[in-house]
Design a protein around this motif. Structure first.
Motif, PDB file in Angstrom:
ATOM      1  N   SER A   8       0.844  -1.193   0.000  1.00  0.00           N
ATOM      2  CA  SER A   8       0.000   0.000   0.000  1.00  0.00           C
ATOM      3  C   SER A   8       0.874   1.235   0.000  1.00  0.00           C
ATOM      4  CB  SER A   8      -0.941   0.011   1.213  1.00  0.00           C
ATOM      5  OG  SER A   8      -0.215   0.200   2.403  1.00  0.00           O
ATOM      6  N   LYS A   9       0.250   2.343  -0.313  1.00  0.00           N
ATOM      7  CA  LYS A   9       0.931   3.627  -0.198  1.00  0.00           C
ATOM      8  C   LYS A   9       0.928   4.004   1.284  1.00  0.00           C
ATOM      9  CE  LYS A   9       0.446   5.127  -4.859  1.00  0.00           C
ATOM     10  NZ  LYS A   9       0.221   6.223  -5.765  1.00  0.00           N
ATOM     11  N   THR A  10       1.871   4.845   1.692  1.00  0.00           N
ATOM     12  CA  THR A  10       2.008   5.173   3.116  1.00  0.00           C
ATOM     13  C   THR A  10       0.748   5.797   3.690  1.00  0.00           C
ATOM     14  OG1 THR A  10       3.072   7.267   2.560  1.00  0.00           O
ATOM     15  CG2 THR A  10       4.512   5.405   3.082  1.00  0.00           C
ATOM     16  N   ASP A  11      -0.023   6.497   2.871  1.00  0.00           N
ATOM     17  CA  ASP A  11      -1.250   7.108   3.377  1.00  0.00           C
ATOM     18  C   ASP A  11      -2.424   6.134   3.355  1.00  0.00           C
ATOM     19  OD1 ASP A  11      -1.936   6.956   0.682  1.00  0.00           O
ATOM     20  OD2 ASP A  11      -2.169   9.124   0.424  1.00  0.00           O
ATOM     21  N   GLY A  12      -2.186   4.895   2.885  1.00  0.00           N
ATOM     22  CA  GLY A  12      -3.243   3.883   2.847  1.00  0.00           C
ATOM     23  C   GLY A  12      -4.271   4.088   1.751  1.00  0.00           C
ATOM     24  N   SER A  13      -4.020   5.039   0.843  1.00  0.00           N
ATOM     25  CA  SER A  13      -5.015   5.378  -0.179  1.00  0.00           C
ATOM     26  C   SER A  13      -5.175   4.308  -1.255  1.00  0.00           C
ATOM     27  CB  SER A  13      -4.656   6.705  -0.853  1.00  0.00           C
ATOM     28  OG  SER A  13      -3.408   6.596  -1.529  1.00  0.00           O
ATOM     29  N   GLU A  14      -4.132   3.540  -1.522  1.00  0.00           N
ATOM     30  CA  GLU A  14      -4.192   2.529  -2.569  1.00  0.00           C
ATOM     31  C   GLU A  14      -3.460   1.277  -2.112  1.00  0.00           C
ATOM     32  OE1 GLU A  14      -3.420   3.915  -6.689  1.00  0.00           O
ATOM     33  OE2 GLU A  14      -3.004   5.837  -5.719  1.00  0.00           O
ATOM     34  N   ARG A  15      -3.933   0.128  -2.613  1.00  0.00           N
ATOM     35  CA  ARG A  15      -3.295  -1.158  -2.344  1.00  0.00           C
ATOM     36  C   ARG A  15      -3.166  -1.922  -3.657  1.00  0.00           C
ATOM     37  NH1 ARG A  15      -6.141   0.243   1.703  1.00  0.00           N
ATOM     38  NH2 ARG A  15      -5.470  -0.089   3.840  1.00  0.00           N
ATOM     39  N   ARG A 120      -6.073  12.282 -12.546  1.00  0.00           N
ATOM     40  CA  ARG A 120      -5.460  13.599 -12.366  1.00  0.00           C
ATOM     41  C   ARG A 120      -4.461  13.944 -13.464  1.00  0.00           C
ATOM     42  NH1 ARG A 120      -2.894  10.641  -7.762  1.00  0.00           N
ATOM     43  NH2 ARG A 120      -0.706  10.404  -8.280  1.00  0.00           N
ATOM     44  N   GLU A 160       1.446   5.963 -12.828  1.00  0.00           N
ATOM     45  CA  GLU A 160       0.869   5.456 -11.586  1.00  0.00           C
ATOM     46  C   GLU A 160       1.312   4.059 -11.181  1.00  0.00           C
ATOM     47  OE1 GLU A 160      -3.404   5.164 -12.135  1.00  0.00           O
ATOM     48  OE2 GLU A 160      -3.075   4.502 -14.185  1.00  0.00           O
TER      49      GLU A 160
END
Length: 188
Positions: A8-15, A120, A160
Motif C-alpha cells: 500500500s501507499k504510506t497514506d493507505g489510499s491505494e493497495r 489527475r 501510476e
C-alpha cells in the motif's frame, strides 16, 4: 511457489497485490508498505489468503477454478505468448500489430481513448506490466470445454504503476497457433 505481497501507499489510499518480481516496480510508484505476504501457487490463492487473513478465516488451497479470476497462470504457454504480444504492441503503440489484432475495427475507433483525461493526468502512458507474465494480474475467461477464450490484463502506466486500466482480449486457436484479438482497453 511464488511470493506475493499486498503493498500500500504510506497514506493507505491505494493497495495492490504483486508478485515478488513486481515489488520493486510497485515500490518505485509509491507502494512501499507491506501489508501482507504469502507464498502461493497462484495469484488467485494469494488473493484468497489475503482475504482470509483480513477476516480471520482459514487459508486453504484447493485449486479452485476461481484462480482464473485474479491472474493469468492457467494460460498455456502459447496463450500467454499471444497475450504478451498484444500487450507489447499496445505499449509500443504498434499501429500495424494493433490493426491486425482488431483494435481499429470501426472507423474512428481509438484503443487509447481511456488513456487521455485520465484521473489527475491529462494522459497516461502504458507500460509493460513488470515481472514474469505467468504472474501478471488479470483474469482468464474459459469456454465450457475448458479452452481459454478471453483474458483481462491489469495494465500498468508510467505515471501510476498498477492502474485501473484493463485490457480485454479474445483468444483464437488454430491448431497450436494462438492469436489474441483486441476487445477493449478501459477503466475497470
Amino acid at each position: 511457489m511464488a511470493k506475493f505481497f499486498v503493498l500500500s501507499k504510506t497514506d493507505g489510499s491505494e493497495r495492490t497485490l504483486v508478485c515478488s518480481d513486481q515489488q520493486a516496480a510497485a515500490e518505485h510508484h509509491g507502494f512501499t508498505v507491506v501489508e501482507f505476504a504469502v507464498e502461493a501457487p497462484t495469484r488467485g490463492f494469494a488473493r484468497r489468503a489475503w482475504d482470509a487473513d483480513r477476516t480471520g478465516g482459514a487459508i486453504q488451497y484447493d485449486g479452485r477454478p476461481s484462480d482464473d479470476d485474479w491472474g493469468l497462470e492457467s494460460l498455456s504457454d502459447a496463450e500467454r505468448a499471444a497475450v504478451v504480444r498484444l500487450v507489447d504492441a499496445l505499449v509500443r503503440e504498434d499501429e500495424k500489430a494493433l490493426e491486425a489484432a482488431g483494435a481499429y475495427r470501426f472507423p474512428g475507433e481509438d484503443p487509447y481513448m481511456w488513456t487521455t483525461s485520465y484521473g489527475r493526468w491529462e494522459r497516461v502512458d502504458l507500460e509493460l506490466p513488470p515481472g514474469d507474465p505467468f504472474h501478471w494480474a488479470g483474469g482468464v475467461l474459459r469456454a465450457d470445454d475448458g479452452e481459454a477464450f478471453g483474458v483481462v490484463v491489469d495494465m500498468w502506466t508510467h505515471q501510476e504503476g498498477p492502474s485501473d486500466l484493463s485490457l480485454e482480449a479474445d483468444l483464437d486457436r488454430a491448431g497450436a497457433q494462438v492469436t489474441a484479438h483486441f476487445s477493449n482497453l478501459h477503466v475497470m
